[in-house]
Each structure stands twice: as C-alpha cells, then as structure tokens.
Design an enzyme around this catalytic site. Structure first.
Site, PDB file in Angstrom:
ATOM      1  N   CYS A  97       0.832  -1.208   0.000  1.00 33.20           N
ATOM      2  CA  CYS A  97       0.000   0.000   0.000  1.00 33.20           C
ATOM      3  C   CYS A  97       0.866   1.258   0.000  1.00 33.20           C
ATOM      4  O   CYS A  97       1.414   1.628   1.047  1.00 33.20           O
ATOM      5  CB  CYS A  97      -0.939   0.003   1.215  1.00 33.20           C
ATOM      6  SG  CYS A  97      -2.017   1.436   1.264  1.00 33.20           S
ATOM      7  N   CYS A 143      -0.556   4.224   2.062  1.00 27.62           N
ATOM      8  CA  CYS A 143      -0.359   4.078   3.514  1.00 27.62           C
ATOM      9  C   CYS A 143       1.095   4.331   3.918  1.00 27.62           C
ATOM     10  O   CYS A 143       1.361   4.989   4.919  1.00 27.62           O
ATOM     11  CB  CYS A 143      -0.704   2.662   3.981  1.00 27.62           C
ATOM     12  SG  CYS A 143      -2.150   1.941   3.227  1.00 27.62           S
ATOM     13  N   ASP A 144       2.030   3.792   3.157  1.00 25.51           N
ATOM     14  CA  ASP A 144       3.409   3.709   3.644  1.00 25.51           C
ATOM     15  C   ASP A 144       4.399   4.675   2.995  1.00 25.51           C
ATOM     16  O   ASP A 144       5.540   4.793   3.467  1.00 25.51           O
ATOM     17  CB  ASP A 144       3.932   2.269   3.456  1.00 25.51           C
ATOM     18  CG  ASP A 144       3.157   1.283   4.332  1.00 25.51           C
ATOM     19  OD1 ASP A 144       2.582   1.738   5.336  1.00 25.51           O
ATOM     20  OD2 ASP A 144       3.130   0.089   4.006  1.00 25.51           O
TER      21      ASP A 144
END
Ligand code: NAP
Length: 313
Positions: A137, A140-141
C-alpha cells in the site's frame, strides 16, 4: 451460539464489518457479525496506519483493529466465529448461509464484508520483510520512505498510480516490470514517463528480497536469464488483488470480471436486501477509512430494506 434466523447478518469482521456491526447494534437490529478468524481483517497484518483520522501520531494496524473491536463490543455487537461455505440468494426474501460445519442460518438482510487480499510474489524474503520494507500500500506507507530509494513491482494501473504517488516522498522509484510494455492506462503511463524520479527496469522479475531486519536489496532476473540486484529501502508490490469471494454466488450478485461485487452509492448489490462494503466492492479506492464508511452506509440501506419488508408484509 448462532440462532436460526437474524434480521441482519454481517459477513466479515474487517473495518467495514466492524463499522457495520457498530451501526447495527446502535440501531438495535437483530444481528450477527460472522468472522472466521480474529476481527480486524487486513488491518491486523498492516504494520503501521498513518492515515486513519483520529490518530494524529499514527497507530499500529494491530492496535487499530483492537480498538475497532473494543468499540464494537462496547455496543454489544454480536460477533460469532464461523466459516461460511456457500450462500444461497435464490429466494429474494430469505438469504441462507451454509457453514462448513453443517450449520445453516437465514436472514432478511446481508452485508458482505469479506474483503480482498493483495497478491504476493511468493519469493524469499517477501513474507519475512513484510512491514520492514515490503509493502502492498503506497498510500499508507509512502511517507516512511522520504528521500529513500524504492522499487515498485508491477505494470498495471495500481503500480503506476502508486509509483507516481511514491515520488512525492522517495528520491528514486524503480518500476520493475516483467515485460517491456505497461498494462496501465495511457494517461498514467505518460505521467510516469514524464516523472524524473521514476526509472524503469523492463523485462525483469523479482527473485528475492534481502536485508538485515529491513529491506536493503531486491534481487531480479531478466527474461534472458541475467541476474542483477537493486539497492533499495523499500519494495512495493502491486501485482493485483484477489477478492475473498469463494462463498459468494457470483452470478446472482453480478460480480465484475475480477470477482468484485458491484453496488450503487448506498452499497446495495443487484440482490434486494444484500449490501457489499469494503474491499470486496467493485471500486478503485481501497482504504480503511472508506471501508469503515461503507459499513455504516450499508446498515442504513439494510434498515431501509427492513422497513420496506415490514410495510409490505
Ligand atoms: P492488474 O491490472 O492485474 O496489473 C497487475 C500487474 O502486475 C501487471 O502489470 C502484471 O504484469 C503484473 N504481475 C502480475 N503477476 C505478476 C508476477 N507474479 N510477477 C511480476 N509481475 C506480475 O492489477 P491492478 O493494477 O491492481 O489493477 C486491477 C484492476 O483495477 C484493473 O482493472 C485496473 O484498471 C483497476 N484499477 C483502476 C484504477 C483507476 O482507475 N484509477 C486504479 C487502480 C486499479 P503483466 O502486465 O505482464 O500481466
């Protein structure tokens, strides 16, 4: 202990299911949430979540799943363990769930929150380095990779979109693709080709991810058999996702060509009284925050359907 019939069954206990449970319990619906493992879904295996509102310092995926479960329990969400083998939706008014252990139950409304899972490469180091530099992701990261070099695996829309996003933080993004042509939409390709931080490694496949406690190296092999490696701090894998749909009647639900379930804006599927929420829905954005939102929307649609049923009885 499961009853024989419920007004509402929520299938799956990830963020969509837990949010649906919360709304169902507060609406005093006769409900059950069925989960085959521990509640939390994919969040449970996510190292760190920095983009869920209300947690300004970020929160570990495990803790977020735990908090969502605690929140559901505070309102007495009825969570039961069980694994559904097949669902019969032929009779529009009575939905029947058949469990692997032979149990059977019926319900008036059903919310499908079975989720999806990212495809993995299945190479050495991938599983061990998950959360230590291996990610599925970018949204997200990406902020963890400020001024670092990362590799993106895949040539589809997701890989190219996420590679573009990653360049906001990373100093260099190398897209490793097994062919010499991208599958992604042309406009996304043009953006990637114009992006100075993106490089391409064509005709190569990853063979191993290596590092001491965190990712340091991605090993690859070219289609002509030449081995090489990239020094990277992160490996982002976007080679498609697989819906958890084995128990669903895909034809009746008019699943799309990839096996996801189409719905309208209120999460209603093609079958009256059946809603789908979270990653199992046919959609482009798969984030915890919209999964939770869709769980809530689904319960409101379920309530409207139940009211309609009562009026027509
Ligand atoms: P996808 O289109 O199936 O692309 C997967 C990519 O991974 C392909 O380039 C494929 O290579 C590669 N791949 C697959 N298995 C691999 C392996 N074992 N090793 C190395 N590479 C491998 O998946 P996706 O990008 O997740 O997209 C899924 C669907 O969602 C698509 O229909 C896409 O259009 C849609 N989507 C839309 C948007 C948007 O509209 N904004 C955004 C994201 C996704 P090959 O090309 O060689 O097969």
């Amino acid at each position: 202990m499961l009853k024989e019939h419920y007004e509402l069954v929520i299938l799956g206990g990830g963020p969509a299911g837990l949010s649906a449970g919360l709304y169902a319990a507060r609406a005093r619906l006769d409900h059950v949430l069925i989960e085959k493992g521990a509640p939390g879904g994919q969040v449970l295996t996510t190292d760190w979540v920095d983009n869920y509102p209300g947690f300004p310092e970020g929160i570990s995926g495990f803790d977020l799943a735990d908090k969502m479960t605690e929140h559901a329990k505070r309102f007495d969400v009825n969570i039961e363990n069980g694994e559904v083998e097949r669902i019969d939706l032929q009779d529009e008014k009575t939905k029947t769930l058949h469990f692997f252990d032979g149990t059977r139950l019926t319900c008036d409304t059903l919310i499908i929150c079975t989720g999806a899972r990212p495809n993995s490469l299945g190479i050495p180091g991938e599983e061990e380095m998950r959360g230590k530099g291996v990610s599925y992701c970018g949204t997200c990261d990406a902020p963890f990779y400020r001024n670092m070099d990362v590799a993106v695996i895949g040539g589809g829309d997701t890989a190219i979109e996420e590679a573009n996003y990653l360049t906001r933080f990373a100093s260099k993004v190398t897209i490793v693709h097994r062919r010499d042509e991208l599958r992604a939409t042309k406009i996304l390709q043009e953006m990637a080709f114009a992006n100075e931080k993106i490089e391409f490694l064509w005709n190569n496949r990853p063979t191993a991810i290596e590092g001491e406690n965190e990712v340091q190296k991605l090993k690859v092999v070219a289609n002509d058999g030449t081995d090489s490696s990239l020094d990277v701090d992160g490996v982002f894998i976007f080679i498609g996702i697989t819906p958890n749909n084995s128990c669903l009647p895909l034809d009746v639900l008019q699943a799309d060509q990839w096996g996801f379930i189409p719905t309208d804006n209120e999460c209603r599927t093609a079958v009256p009284g059946v809603m789908a929420a979270g990653d199992i829905r046919s959609k482009t954005v798969r984030q915890v925050v919209n999964a939770a939102g869709e769980g809530a929307v689904s319960v409101l649609a379920a309530e409207a359907y139940l009211n309609h049923l009562r009026e027509t009885e």
